[in-house]
Design an enzyme around this catalytic site. Structure first.
Site, PDB file in Angstrom:
ATOM      1  N   LYS A 106      -5.164   5.442   6.257  1.00 19.93           N
ATOM      2  CA  LYS A 106      -6.594   6.202   5.467  1.00 19.93           C
ATOM      3  C   LYS A 106      -7.226   6.613   7.295  1.00 19.93           C
ATOM      4  N   LYS A 132      -0.777   2.664  -2.683  1.00 20.08           N
ATOM      5  CA  LYS A 132      -1.679   1.809  -2.288  1.00 20.08           C
ATOM      6  C   LYS A 132      -1.470   0.078  -1.449  1.00 20.08           C
ATOM      7  N   ASP A 182      -5.102 -11.440   6.610  1.00 19.31           N
ATOM      8  CA  ASP A 182      -6.617 -11.285   5.877  1.00 19.31           C
ATOM      9  C   ASP A 182      -7.611 -11.153   6.859  1.00 19.31           C
ATOM     10  N   ILE A 204      -9.613   3.760 -10.119  1.00 24.50           N
ATOM     11  CA  ILE A 204     -11.152   4.466  -9.856  1.00 24.50           C
ATOM     12  C   ILE A 204      -9.888   5.637 -10.255  1.00 24.50           C
ATOM     13  N   SER A 220     -11.552   3.682   2.842  1.00 19.49           N
ATOM     14  CA  SER A 220     -11.521   2.195   2.498  1.00 19.49           C
ATOM     15  C   SER A 220     -12.429   1.123   3.858  1.00 19.49           C
ATOM     16  N   VAL A 238      -6.375 -19.373  -3.595  1.00 22.03           N
ATOM     17  CA  VAL A 238      -7.775 -19.334  -3.085  1.00 22.03           C
ATOM     18  C   VAL A 238      -6.605 -19.061  -1.291  1.00 22.03           C
ATOM     19  N   THR A 284     -11.672  -1.008   4.862  1.00 21.25           N
ATOM     20  CA  THR A 284      -9.988  -1.482   5.647  1.00 21.25           C
ATOM     21  C   THR A 284      -9.981  -1.052   7.263  1.00 21.25           C
ATOM     22  N   TYR A 332      -0.625   0.771   5.499  1.00 21.01           N
ATOM     23  CA  TYR A 332      -1.665   1.408   4.100  1.00 21.01           C
ATOM     24  C   TYR A 332      -2.499   1.940   4.886  1.00 21.01           C
ATOM     25  N   GLY A 341      -4.967   6.570 -12.649  1.00 25.94           N
ATOM     26  CA  GLY A 341      -5.262   5.954 -11.234  1.00 25.94           C
ATOM     27  C   GLY A 341      -6.336   5.210 -12.145  1.00 25.94           C
ATOM     28  N   ASN A 392       1.242  11.620 -10.735  1.00 19.80           N
ATOM     29  CA  ASN A 392       2.941  11.778 -10.671  1.00 19.80           C
ATOM     30  C   ASN A 392       3.516  10.277 -11.886  1.00 19.80           C
ATOM     31  N   LEU A 393       1.947  10.119 -12.362  1.00 18.97           N
ATOM     32  CA  LEU A 393       2.064   8.342 -13.065  1.00 18.97           C
ATOM     33  C   LEU A 393       3.064   7.328 -12.278  1.00 18.97           C
TER      34      LEU A 393
HETATM   35  P1  NAD Z   1      -4.114   3.465  -8.175  1.00 19.04           P
HETATM   36  O1  NAD Z   1      -2.847   2.932  -7.787  1.00 19.04           O
HETATM   37  O2  NAD Z   1      -4.746   3.058  -9.687  1.00 19.04           O
HETATM   38  O3  NAD Z   1      -4.590   5.138  -8.750  1.00 19.04           O
HETATM   39  C1  NAD Z   1      -3.906   5.976  -7.974  1.00 19.04           C
HETATM   40  C2  NAD Z   1      -2.611   7.359  -8.454  1.00 19.04           C
HETATM   41  O4  NAD Z   1      -2.240   8.230  -7.855  1.00 19.04           O
HETATM   42  C3  NAD Z   1      -1.968   5.804  -9.857  1.00 19.04           C
HETATM   43  O5  NAD Z   1      -2.153   6.914 -10.999  1.00 19.04           O
HETATM   44  C4  NAD Z   1      -1.174   6.850  -8.805  1.00 19.04           C
HETATM   45  O6  NAD Z   1       0.326   6.588 -10.437  1.00 19.04           O
HETATM   46  C5  NAD Z   1      -1.268   8.350  -8.653  1.00 19.04           C
HETATM   47  N1  NAD Z   1      -0.059   8.662  -7.424  1.00 19.04           N
HETATM   48  C6  NAD Z   1       0.423   8.455  -5.915  1.00 19.04           C
HETATM   49  N2  NAD Z   1       0.777   8.897  -5.526  1.00 19.04           N
HETATM   50  C7  NAD Z   1       1.273  10.515  -6.219  1.00 19.04           C
HETATM   51  C8  NAD Z   1       1.168  11.541  -5.542  1.00 19.04           C
HETATM   52  N3  NAD Z   1       1.698  11.624  -4.664  1.00 19.04           N
HETATM   53  N4  NAD Z   1       0.967  12.922  -6.320  1.00 19.04           N
HETATM   54  C9  NAD Z   1       0.318  12.678  -7.960  1.00 19.04           C
HETATM   55  N5  NAD Z   1       0.110  11.468  -8.026  1.00 19.04           N
HETATM   56  C10 NAD Z   1       0.238  10.150  -7.078  1.00 19.04           C
HETATM   57  O7  NAD Z   1      -4.937   3.082  -7.108  1.00 19.04           O
HETATM   58  P2  NAD Z   1      -6.535   2.849  -6.850  1.00 19.04           P
HETATM   59  O8  NAD Z   1      -7.044   1.698  -6.793  1.00 19.04           O
HETATM   60  O9  NAD Z   1      -7.191   3.727  -8.229  1.00 19.04           O
HETATM   61  O10 NAD Z   1      -6.700   3.940  -5.684  1.00 19.04           O
HETATM   62  C11 NAD Z   1      -7.151   5.231  -5.368  1.00 19.04           C
HETATM   63  C12 NAD Z   1      -6.982   5.522  -4.219  1.00 19.04           C
HETATM   64  O11 NAD Z   1      -8.644   4.818  -3.673  1.00 19.04           O
HETATM   65  C13 NAD Z   1      -6.058   5.123  -3.367  1.00 19.04           C
HETATM   66  O12 NAD Z   1      -5.878   6.723  -2.766  1.00 19.04           O
HETATM   67  C14 NAD Z   1      -6.289   3.940  -2.477  1.00 19.04           C
HETATM   68  O13 NAD Z   1      -6.180   3.928  -1.009  1.00 19.04           O
HETATM   69  C15 NAD Z   1      -7.917   4.409  -2.448  1.00 19.04           C
HETATM   70  N6  NAD Z   1      -8.975   2.880  -2.613  1.00 19.04           N
HETATM   71  C16 NAD Z   1      -8.615   1.965  -3.332  1.00 19.04           C
HETATM   72  C17 NAD Z   1      -8.790   0.637  -3.080  1.00 19.04           C
HETATM   73  C18 NAD Z   1      -8.885  -0.353  -3.979  1.00 19.04           C
HETATM   74  O14 NAD Z   1      -8.880  -1.842  -3.454  1.00 19.04           O
HETATM   75  N7  NAD Z   1      -8.453   0.032  -5.112  1.00 19.04           N
HETATM   76  C19 NAD Z   1      -9.903   0.994  -2.432  1.00 19.04           C
HETATM   77  C20 NAD Z   1     -10.078   1.370  -0.596  1.00 19.04           C
HETATM   78  C21 NAD Z   1      -9.726   2.524  -1.380  1.00 19.04           C
HETATM   79  C1  WQD Z   2      -9.819 -10.719  -1.747  1.00 21.64           C
HETATM   80  C2  WQD Z   2      -9.509 -11.554  -1.547  1.00 21.64           C
HETATM   81  C3  WQD Z   2      -8.238 -12.773  -0.440  1.00 21.64           C
HETATM   82  C4  WQD Z   2      -5.392 -13.022  -4.013  1.00 21.64           C
HETATM   83  C5  WQD Z   2      -6.731  -4.901  -0.049  1.00 21.64           C
HETATM   84  C6  WQD Z   2      -6.439  -4.101   1.126  1.00 21.64           C
HETATM   85  C7  WQD Z   2      -7.706  -2.967   1.202  1.00 21.64           C
HETATM   86  C8  WQD Z   2      -8.525  -2.727  -0.021  1.00 21.64           C
HETATM   87  C9  WQD Z   2      -8.592  -3.904  -1.150  1.00 21.64           C
HETATM   88  C10 WQD Z   2      -7.696  -0.482   0.203  1.00 21.64           C
HETATM   89  C11 WQD Z   2      -9.251 -12.065   0.316  1.00 21.64           C
HETATM   90  C12 WQD Z   2      -7.838 -13.887  -1.593  1.00 21.64           C
HETATM   91  C13 WQD Z   2      -7.034 -12.498  -3.120  1.00 21.64           C
HETATM   92  C14 WQD Z   2      -5.301 -14.403  -4.664  1.00 21.64           C
HETATM   93  C15 WQD Z   2      -7.348 -15.163  -2.929  1.00 21.64           C
HETATM   94  N1  WQD Z   2      -7.551  -1.460  -0.691  1.00 21.64           N
HETATM   95  N2  WQD Z   2      -7.759 -13.718  -2.629  1.00 21.64           N
HETATM   96  N3  WQD Z   2      -5.946 -15.000  -4.127  1.00 21.64           N
HETATM   97  O1  WQD Z   2      -7.748  -8.010   0.930  1.00 21.64           O
HETATM   98  O2  WQD Z   2     -10.058  -8.044   0.228  1.00 21.64           O
HETATM   99  O3  WQD Z   2      -8.784  -6.349   0.716  1.00 21.64           O
HETATM  100  O4  WQD Z   2      -7.475  -4.500  -1.509  1.00 21.64           O
HETATM  101  O5  WQD Z   2      -7.887   0.083   0.806  1.00 21.64           O
HETATM  102  O6  WQD Z   2      -7.324  -2.031   2.126  1.00 21.64           O
HETATM  103  O7  WQD Z   2      -6.516  -5.152   2.086  1.00 21.64           O
HETATM  104  O8  WQD Z   2      -8.556  -7.630  -1.335  1.00 21.64           O
HETATM  105  O9  WQD Z   2      -8.225  -8.471  -3.657  1.00 21.64           O
HETATM  106  O10 WQD Z   2      -6.258  -8.675  -1.971  1.00 21.64           O
HETATM  107  O11 WQD Z   2      -8.441 -10.407  -1.885  1.00 21.64           O
HETATM  108  O12 WQD Z   2      -7.689 -15.939  -2.609  1.00 21.64           O
HETATM  109  O13 WQD Z   2      -4.512 -14.258  -5.645  1.00 21.64           O
HETATM  110  O14 WQD Z   2      -9.435 -12.767  -2.202  1.00 21.64           O
HETATM  111  O15 WQD Z   2      -7.066 -13.626   0.618  1.00 21.64           O
HETATM  112  O16 WQD Z   2     -10.156 -12.884   0.765  1.00 21.64           O
HETATM  113  P1  WQD Z   2      -9.084  -7.294  -0.037  1.00 21.64           P
HETATM  114  P2  WQD Z   2      -7.706  -8.724  -2.443  1.00 21.64           P
END
Ligand code: NAD
Ligand code: WQD
Length: 344
Positions: A156, A87, A301, A14, A127, A220, A129, A152, A12, A34-35
Protein backbone atom coordinates in the site's frame (compact mmCIF):
# COMPACT_ATOMS: atom_id res chain seq x y z
CA UNK A 1 -23.53 9.53 -22.65
CA UNK A 2 -23.24 7.62 -19.41
CA UNK A 3 -19.82 7.66 -17.82
CA UNK A 4 -18.06 4.33 -17.95
CA UNK A 5 -16.04 3.13 -14.95
CA UNK A 6 -13.70 0.16 -14.74
CA UNK A 7 -13.85 -1.49 -11.33
CA UNK A 8 -10.97 -3.90 -10.75
CA UNK A 9 -11.73 -6.47 -8.04
CA UNK A 10 -15.40 -5.57 -8.49
CA UNK A 11 -16.77 -8.92 -7.36
CA UNK A 12 -14.88 -8.61 -4.06
CA UNK A 13 -16.22 -7.32 -0.76
CA UNK A 14 -15.78 -3.54 -1.08
CA UNK A 15 -15.83 -3.63 -4.88
CA UNK A 16 -19.28 -5.22 -5.11
CA UNK A 17 -20.79 -2.66 -2.74
CA UNK A 18 -19.20 0.12 -4.74
CA UNK A 19 -20.52 -1.23 -8.05
CA UNK A 20 -24.05 -1.05 -6.57
CA UNK A 21 -23.55 2.61 -5.59
CA UNK A 22 -22.05 3.49 -8.98
CA UNK A 23 -24.96 1.91 -10.81
CA UNK A 24 -27.44 3.65 -8.51
CA UNK A 25 -26.24 7.04 -9.75
CA UNK A 26 -26.16 6.00 -13.41
CA UNK A 27 -22.58 4.98 -14.15
CA UNK A 28 -21.95 2.23 -16.68
CA UNK A 29 -19.73 -0.28 -14.85
CA UNK A 30 -17.26 -2.80 -16.22
CA UNK A 31 -15.77 -5.22 -13.71
CA UNK A 32 -12.51 -7.08 -14.10
CA UNK A 33 -11.80 -9.77 -11.54
CA UNK A 34 -9.79 -13.00 -11.63
CA UNK A 35 -12.10 -14.51 -8.96
CA UNK A 36 -9.08 -15.37 -6.78
CA UNK A 37 -11.02 -14.19 -3.72
CA UNK A 38 -14.62 -13.95 -4.93
CA UNK A 39 -17.06 -15.72 -7.23
CA UNK A 40 -19.29 -14.97 -10.16
CA UNK A 41 -22.50 -15.33 -8.10
CA UNK A 42 -21.72 -11.93 -6.64
CA UNK A 43 -22.91 -10.56 -9.99
CA UNK A 44 -26.36 -12.06 -9.29
CA UNK A 45 -26.45 -10.25 -5.95
CA UNK A 46 -25.48 -6.95 -7.59
CA UNK A 47 -28.13 -7.45 -10.25
CA UNK A 48 -30.82 -8.18 -7.64
CA UNK A 49 -30.07 -4.92 -5.86
CA UNK A 50 -29.49 -2.70 -8.90
CA UNK A 51 -31.77 -4.30 -11.45
CA UNK A 52 -28.76 -4.17 -13.76
CA UNK A 53 -25.97 -6.66 -14.34
CA UNK A 54 -22.59 -5.00 -14.76
CA UNK A 55 -20.34 -6.05 -17.62
CA UNK A 56 -17.87 -8.63 -16.34
CA UNK A 57 -14.47 -9.67 -17.63
CA UNK A 58 -12.83 -12.61 -15.90
CA UNK A 59 -9.16 -11.84 -16.22
CA UNK A 60 -6.08 -11.04 -14.19
CA UNK A 61 -4.93 -7.43 -13.98
CA UNK A 62 -1.30 -8.56 -14.00
CA UNK A 63 -1.95 -9.80 -17.56
CA UNK A 64 -1.24 -6.75 -19.71
CA UNK A 65 -2.58 -8.39 -22.89
CA UNK A 66 -5.94 -9.14 -21.26
CA UNK A 67 -6.13 -5.65 -19.80
CA UNK A 68 -5.36 -3.99 -23.12
CA UNK A 69 -8.07 -6.09 -24.76
CA UNK A 70 -10.53 -4.92 -22.13
CA UNK A 71 -9.80 -1.26 -22.92
CA UNK A 72 -10.32 -1.99 -26.63
CA UNK A 73 -13.53 -3.98 -26.07
CA UNK A 74 -14.92 -1.33 -23.69
CA UNK A 75 -13.83 2.00 -25.13
CA UNK A 76 -14.21 5.39 -23.48
CA UNK A 77 -13.56 4.36 -19.89
CA UNK A 78 -13.56 7.60 -17.87
CA UNK A 79 -12.28 6.32 -14.56
CA UNK A 80 -10.84 3.32 -12.76
CA UNK A 81 -11.37 2.18 -9.18
CA UNK A 82 -8.61 -0.24 -8.32
CA UNK A 83 -9.70 -2.70 -5.64
CA UNK A 84 -7.89 -5.71 -7.12
CA UNK A 85 -5.23 -6.80 -4.67
CA UNK A 86 -4.31 -9.61 -2.32
CA UNK A 87 -5.13 -8.48 1.21
CA UNK A 88 -4.36 -11.09 3.87
CA UNK A 89 -1.69 -9.70 6.18
CA UNK A 90 -0.48 -13.09 7.50
CA UNK A 91 -0.32 -14.65 4.05
CA UNK A 92 1.72 -11.70 2.82
CA UNK A 93 4.41 -12.49 5.39
CA UNK A 94 4.55 -16.10 4.14
CA UNK A 95 4.34 -15.22 0.43
CA UNK A 96 5.81 -11.74 -0.01
CA UNK A 97 6.57 -12.06 -3.73
CA UNK A 98 2.98 -13.04 -4.49
CA UNK A 99 1.83 -9.84 -2.75
CA UNK A 100 4.40 -7.55 -4.34
CA UNK A 101 3.75 -9.02 -7.79
CA UNK A 102 -0.03 -9.07 -7.62
CA UNK A 103 -0.58 -5.70 -6.00
CA UNK A 104 2.16 -3.71 -7.71
CA UNK A 105 2.05 -5.19 -11.23
CA UNK A 106 -1.74 -4.71 -11.25
CA UNK A 107 -1.27 -1.06 -10.31
CA UNK A 108 1.51 -0.38 -12.82
CA UNK A 109 -0.37 -2.06 -15.68
CA UNK A 110 -3.44 0.07 -15.06
CA UNK A 111 -1.48 3.31 -14.75
CA UNK A 112 0.48 2.55 -17.89
CA UNK A 113 -2.68 2.07 -19.96
CA UNK A 114 -4.49 5.15 -18.67
CA UNK A 115 -2.83 7.82 -20.89
CA UNK A 116 -3.02 5.57 -23.97
CA UNK A 117 -6.78 5.04 -23.53
CA UNK A 118 -7.35 8.57 -22.21
CA UNK A 119 -8.68 7.46 -18.85
CA UNK A 120 -8.83 10.48 -16.60
CA UNK A 121 -9.42 9.42 -12.99
CA UNK A 122 -7.90 6.73 -10.77
CA UNK A 123 -9.19 5.84 -7.31
CA UNK A 124 -6.85 3.70 -5.24
CA UNK A 125 -7.80 1.54 -2.24
CA UNK A 126 -5.24 2.39 0.39
CA UNK A 127 -5.39 1.69 4.09
CA UNK A 128 -4.91 3.17 7.54
CA UNK A 129 -2.20 0.54 7.83
CA UNK A 130 0.14 3.18 6.32
CA UNK A 131 -0.02 5.11 9.64
CA UNK A 132 1.19 2.11 11.68
CA UNK A 133 0.79 2.94 15.39
CA UNK A 134 -0.06 6.65 15.13
CA UNK A 135 1.57 9.14 17.50
CA UNK A 136 -1.87 10.58 18.20
CA UNK A 137 -5.53 9.85 17.53
CA UNK A 138 -7.64 10.68 15.65
CA UNK A 139 -5.18 10.46 12.79
CA UNK A 140 -5.34 12.87 9.86
CA UNK A 141 -3.83 12.60 6.39
CA UNK A 142 -0.70 14.54 7.34
CA UNK A 143 0.36 12.04 9.98
CA UNK A 144 3.69 10.40 9.25
CA UNK A 145 3.80 7.16 7.31
CA UNK A 146 5.36 4.50 9.54
CA UNK A 147 7.49 1.57 8.46
CA UNK A 148 5.13 -1.13 7.17
CA UNK A 149 4.64 -4.11 9.45
CA UNK A 150 3.93 -6.60 6.64
CA UNK A 151 4.58 -7.02 2.92
CA UNK A 152 0.84 -6.34 2.41
CA UNK A 153 1.10 -3.00 4.22
CA UNK A 154 4.25 -2.23 2.28
CA UNK A 155 2.43 -2.76 -1.03
CA UNK A 156 0.00 0.00 0.00
CA UNK A 157 2.84 2.39 0.85
CA UNK A 158 4.75 1.60 -2.34
CA UNK A 159 1.54 1.90 -4.39
CA UNK A 160 0.92 5.38 -3.00
CA UNK A 161 4.50 6.32 -3.96
CA UNK A 162 4.17 4.85 -7.47
CA UNK A 163 1.00 6.84 -8.13
CA UNK A 164 2.61 10.00 -6.74
CA UNK A 165 5.76 9.57 -8.86
CA UNK A 166 3.72 8.86 -11.98
CA UNK A 167 1.69 12.02 -11.54
CA UNK A 168 4.82 14.04 -10.75
CA UNK A 169 6.31 12.81 -14.03
CA UNK A 170 3.58 14.71 -15.85
CA UNK A 171 1.18 11.84 -16.50
CA UNK A 172 -2.15 13.25 -17.74
CA UNK A 173 -4.26 11.63 -15.02
CA UNK A 174 -5.86 12.50 -11.70
CA UNK A 175 -5.84 10.22 -8.70
CA UNK A 176 -7.47 10.01 -5.30
CA UNK A 177 -5.98 7.75 -2.65
CA UNK A 178 -8.58 6.55 -0.15
CA UNK A 179 -7.22 5.30 3.15
CA UNK A 180 -9.83 2.98 4.59
CA UNK A 181 -9.98 2.28 8.30
CA UNK A 182 -11.78 -1.00 9.21
CA UNK A 183 -14.57 -1.72 6.69
CA UNK A 184 -17.33 -3.90 8.18
CA UNK A 185 -20.95 -4.95 7.61
CA UNK A 186 -22.89 -5.81 4.50
CA UNK A 187 -25.47 -4.41 2.15
CA UNK A 188 -28.81 -4.03 3.99
CA UNK A 189 -30.50 -6.36 1.47
CA UNK A 190 -28.04 -9.18 2.38
CA UNK A 191 -27.61 -9.83 -1.35
CA UNK A 192 -23.86 -9.11 -1.16
CA UNK A 193 -21.35 -9.15 1.68
CA UNK A 194 -17.96 -10.35 2.82
CA UNK A 195 -16.91 -13.88 1.82
CA UNK A 196 -13.93 -14.84 3.96
CA UNK A 197 -11.80 -17.72 2.78
CA UNK A 198 -11.19 -20.45 5.39
CA UNK A 199 -10.77 -19.43 9.03
CA UNK A 200 -11.33 -15.66 9.18
CA UNK A 201 -8.42 -13.55 10.37
CA UNK A 202 -10.50 -10.40 10.75
CA UNK A 203 -12.71 -9.62 13.71
CA UNK A 204 -16.22 -9.32 12.25
CA UNK A 205 -16.32 -12.48 10.13
CA UNK A 206 -14.88 -14.43 13.07
CA UNK A 207 -17.45 -12.88 15.38
CA UNK A 208 -20.45 -13.63 13.14
CA UNK A 209 -19.21 -17.18 12.49
CA UNK A 210 -18.95 -17.67 16.25
CA UNK A 211 -22.42 -16.24 16.78
CA UNK A 212 -23.89 -18.73 14.31
CA UNK A 213 -21.96 -21.65 15.78
CA UNK A 214 -19.33 -22.33 13.11
CA UNK A 215 -16.59 -21.34 15.61
CA UNK A 216 -16.69 -22.27 19.28
CA UNK A 217 -15.57 -18.94 20.68
CA UNK A 218 -14.02 -15.68 19.64
CA UNK A 219 -10.56 -14.97 21.00
CA UNK A 220 -10.09 -11.36 22.03
CA UNK A 221 -6.42 -10.64 21.39
CA UNK A 222 -5.30 -8.84 24.53
CA UNK A 223 -6.95 -6.87 27.35
CA UNK A 224 -3.78 -5.24 28.65
CA UNK A 225 -3.45 -2.43 26.11
CA UNK A 226 -3.35 1.19 27.18
CA UNK A 227 -7.05 1.73 26.38
CA UNK A 228 -10.05 2.18 28.72
CA UNK A 229 -11.04 -1.52 28.70
CA UNK A 230 -7.63 -2.88 27.70
CA UNK A 231 -8.67 -4.17 24.25
CA UNK A 232 -7.52 -2.58 20.97
CA UNK A 233 -9.40 0.33 19.43
CA UNK A 234 -10.37 0.63 15.75
CA UNK A 235 -12.56 2.81 13.54
CA UNK A 236 -15.19 0.44 12.11
CA UNK A 237 -16.63 1.94 8.94
CA UNK A 238 -19.80 0.63 7.30
CA UNK A 239 -19.05 -0.81 3.87
CA UNK A 240 -21.97 0.92 2.14
CA UNK A 241 -20.90 4.29 3.57
CA UNK A 242 -17.38 3.47 2.38
CA UNK A 243 -18.65 2.55 -1.09
CA UNK A 244 -20.43 5.89 -1.43
CA UNK A 245 -17.17 7.75 -0.87
CA UNK A 246 -15.83 6.21 -4.07
CA UNK A 247 -18.64 7.78 -6.07
CA UNK A 248 -17.79 11.18 -4.54
CA UNK A 249 -14.11 10.70 -5.33
CA UNK A 250 -14.81 9.86 -8.96
CA UNK A 251 -17.15 12.83 -9.38
CA UNK A 252 -14.54 15.12 -7.91
CA UNK A 253 -11.96 14.07 -10.50
CA UNK A 254 -14.20 13.66 -13.54
CA UNK A 255 -16.09 16.93 -12.95
CA UNK A 256 -12.83 18.79 -12.29
CA UNK A 257 -14.02 19.98 -8.90
CA UNK A 258 -10.38 20.38 -7.89
CA UNK A 259 -7.24 21.50 -9.74
CA UNK A 260 -5.17 19.05 -7.77
CA UNK A 261 -3.99 15.99 -9.64
CA UNK A 262 -3.51 13.95 -6.49
CA UNK A 263 -5.48 13.96 -3.26
CA UNK A 264 -5.63 11.73 -0.18
CA UNK A 265 -8.63 11.12 2.07
CA UNK A 266 -9.13 9.12 5.25
CA UNK A 267 -12.35 7.12 5.22
CA UNK A 268 -13.53 6.43 8.74
CA UNK A 269 -16.24 7.42 11.16
CA UNK A 270 -14.04 9.48 13.46
CA UNK A 271 -15.06 7.28 16.39
CA UNK A 272 -12.82 4.66 17.93
CA UNK A 273 -14.48 1.53 19.36
CA UNK A 274 -12.69 -1.16 21.32
CA UNK A 275 -12.94 -4.83 20.42
CA UNK A 276 -14.96 -5.45 23.61
CA UNK A 277 -17.27 -2.51 22.85
CA UNK A 278 -17.83 -3.92 19.39
CA UNK A 279 -18.81 -7.33 20.77
CA UNK A 280 -21.27 -5.54 23.09
CA UNK A 281 -22.67 -3.52 20.19
CA UNK A 282 -23.20 -6.73 18.21
CA UNK A 283 -24.92 -8.45 21.12
CA UNK A 284 -27.24 -5.55 21.89
CA UNK A 285 -28.09 -4.91 18.22
CA UNK A 286 -28.88 -8.55 17.42
CA UNK A 287 -29.81 -10.08 20.79
CA UNK A 288 -27.32 -12.87 19.99
CA UNK A 289 -24.56 -13.75 22.46
CA UNK A 290 -21.01 -14.14 21.23
CA UNK A 291 -19.00 -16.63 23.32
CA UNK A 292 -15.58 -15.06 23.77
CA UNK A 293 -12.46 -15.29 25.90
CA UNK A 294 -9.48 -13.05 26.43
CA UNK A 295 -6.22 -14.46 25.08
CA UNK A 296 -2.75 -13.01 24.57
CA UNK A 297 -1.94 -10.19 22.18
CA UNK A 298 -1.68 -10.93 18.45
CA UNK A 299 1.77 -10.12 17.05
CA UNK A 300 1.86 -6.95 14.98
CA UNK A 301 -1.45 -5.48 16.22
CA UNK A 302 -1.79 -1.72 16.50
CA UNK A 303 -3.01 -0.62 19.95
CA UNK A 304 -5.36 2.14 18.84
CA UNK A 305 -6.15 3.93 15.62
CA UNK A 306 -9.14 5.95 14.50
CA UNK A 307 -9.66 8.47 11.75
CA UNK A 308 -9.95 12.19 11.60
CA UNK A 309 -12.30 12.20 8.58
CA UNK A 310 -12.65 16.02 8.48
CA UNK A 311 -11.08 16.33 5.04
CA UNK A 312 -13.42 13.75 3.50
CA UNK A 313 -16.37 15.37 5.30
CA UNK A 314 -15.64 18.91 4.13
CA UNK A 315 -13.80 18.51 0.82
CA UNK A 316 -15.40 15.34 -0.59
CA UNK A 317 -18.77 16.09 0.99
CA UNK A 318 -18.92 12.56 2.36
CA UNK A 319 -19.73 11.38 5.85
CA UNK A 320 -20.27 7.97 7.43
CA UNK A 321 -23.87 7.91 8.63
CA UNK A 322 -24.76 4.29 9.46
CA UNK A 323 -24.90 3.47 13.18
CA UNK A 324 -22.71 0.68 14.52
CA UNK A 325 -25.90 -1.17 15.56
CA UNK A 326 -27.27 -1.15 11.99
CA UNK A 327 -23.86 -2.21 10.73
CA UNK A 328 -23.74 -5.12 13.17
CA UNK A 329 -27.27 -6.17 12.19
CA UNK A 330 -26.25 -6.13 8.53
CA UNK A 331 -23.22 -8.33 9.28
CA UNK A 332 -25.42 -10.76 11.19
CA UNK A 333 -28.11 -10.87 8.50
CA UNK A 334 -25.44 -11.61 5.92
CA UNK A 335 -24.07 -14.47 8.02
CA UNK A 336 -27.59 -15.90 8.31
CA UNK A 337 -28.06 -15.54 4.56
CA UNK A 338 -24.85 -17.49 3.93
CA UNK A 339 -26.26 -20.25 6.13
CA UNK A 340 -29.61 -20.21 4.26
CA UNK A 341 -27.75 -20.50 0.98
CA UNK A 342 -25.76 -23.43 2.37
CA UNK A 343 -22.47 -21.59 1.89
CA UNK A 344 -21.44 -21.53 5.57
P1 NAD B 1 -11.51 -8.71 -1.65
O1 NAD B 1 -10.46 -9.77 -1.63
O2 NAD B 1 -12.88 -9.07 -1.21
O3 NAD B 1 -11.62 -8.08 -3.12
C1 NAD B 1 -10.51 -7.99 -3.98
C2 NAD B 1 -10.94 -8.59 -5.32
O4 NAD B 1 -9.85 -8.47 -6.23
C3 NAD B 1 -11.30 -10.07 -5.23
O5 NAD B 1 -12.55 -10.27 -5.85
C4 NAD B 1 -10.18 -10.78 -6.00
O6 NAD B 1 -10.65 -11.93 -6.67
C5 NAD B 1 -9.74 -9.69 -6.95
N1 NAD B 1 -8.35 -9.76 -7.41
C6 NAD B 1 -7.23 -9.90 -6.66
N2 NAD B 1 -6.14 -9.87 -7.44
C7 NAD B 1 -6.57 -9.69 -8.71
C8 NAD B 1 -5.94 -9.57 -9.98
N3 NAD B 1 -4.61 -9.65 -10.10
N4 NAD B 1 -6.71 -9.38 -11.08
C9 NAD B 1 -8.05 -9.34 -10.99
N5 NAD B 1 -8.71 -9.45 -9.82
C10 NAD B 1 -7.98 -9.61 -8.70
O7 NAD B 1 -10.94 -7.48 -0.80
P2 NAD B 1 -11.69 -6.18 -0.26
O8 NAD B 1 -11.79 -6.29 1.21
O9 NAD B 1 -12.87 -5.89 -1.08
O10 NAD B 1 -10.56 -5.10 -0.54
C11 NAD B 1 -10.55 -4.31 -1.71
C12 NAD B 1 -9.34 -3.40 -1.69
O11 NAD B 1 -9.38 -2.58 -0.52
C13 NAD B 1 -8.00 -4.13 -1.65
O12 NAD B 1 -7.08 -3.40 -2.42
C14 NAD B 1 -7.61 -4.06 -0.19
O13 NAD B 1 -6.23 -4.12 -0.01
C15 NAD B 1 -8.15 -2.69 0.19
N6 NAD B 1 -8.43 -2.54 1.62
C16 NAD B 1 -9.25 -3.45 2.24
C17 NAD B 1 -9.49 -3.32 3.61
C18 NAD B 1 -10.34 -4.32 4.33
O14 NAD B 1 -10.25 -4.39 5.56
N7 NAD B 1 -11.19 -5.10 3.66
C19 NAD B 1 -8.92 -2.26 4.31
C20 NAD B 1 -8.12 -1.36 3.63
C21 NAD B 1 -7.87 -1.50 2.28
C1 WQD C 1 -9.35 -5.78 14.50
C2 WQD C 1 -9.14 -5.92 16.00
C3 WQD C 1 -7.53 -7.59 16.63
C4 WQD C 1 -9.71 -11.06 15.24
C5 WQD C 1 -6.43 -5.57 9.30
C6 WQD C 1 -5.22 -5.22 8.48
C7 WQD C 1 -5.34 -3.83 7.95
C8 WQD C 1 -6.68 -3.63 7.23
C9 WQD C 1 -7.84 -4.20 7.96
C10 WQD C 1 -6.37 -3.69 4.88
C11 WQD C 1 -7.68 -6.09 16.37
C12 WQD C 1 -8.91 -7.95 17.12
C13 WQD C 1 -9.34 -9.77 15.54
C14 WQD C 1 -10.01 -11.96 16.30
C15 WQD C 1 -9.59 -10.19 17.87
N1 WQD C 1 -6.71 -4.23 5.96
N2 WQD C 1 -9.28 -9.34 16.82
N3 WQD C 1 -9.94 -11.47 17.57
O1 WQD C 1 -5.90 -5.84 12.39
O2 WQD C 1 -7.27 -3.72 12.51
O3 WQD C 1 -6.58 -4.61 10.33
O4 WQD C 1 -7.57 -5.51 8.45
O5 WQD C 1 -5.68 -2.78 4.62
O6 WQD C 1 -4.28 -3.64 7.10
O7 WQD C 1 -4.08 -5.31 9.32
O8 WQD C 1 -8.32 -5.79 11.59
O9 WQD C 1 -10.25 -7.26 11.91
O10 WQD C 1 -7.94 -8.28 11.95
O11 WQD C 1 -8.67 -6.84 13.84
O12 WQD C 1 -9.54 -9.81 19.05
O13 WQD C 1 -10.31 -13.14 16.11
O14 WQD C 1 -9.80 -7.12 16.43
O15 WQD C 1 -6.56 -7.89 17.61
O16 WQD C 1 -7.46 -5.41 17.56
P1 WQD C 1 -6.92 -4.98 11.81
P2 WQD C 1 -8.83 -7.12 12.26
Amino acid sequence: MKRRILVTGGTGYIGSHTVVELQAVGYDVVIIDNLSNSNEEVLDGIEKISGKRPAFVKADCTDMTALRKLFVDYPNIDGIINFAASKAVGESVAKPLLYYRNNLVTLMNLLELMPEFKVKGFVFSSSCTVYGEPDQNPVNENAPIKKAMSPYGNTKQISEEIITDFINSGAPIKSILLRYFNPVGSHPTSEIGELPNGVPQNLIPYLTQTAIGIRKELSVFGDDYNTPDGSCIRDFINVVDLAKAHVKALERMLDDKSDKQLEIFNLGTGVGLSVLQLINAFESATGVKVPHKIVGRRAGDIEKVWADPTRANTVLGWKATTSIEDTMRSAWNWQKKLRERGIM
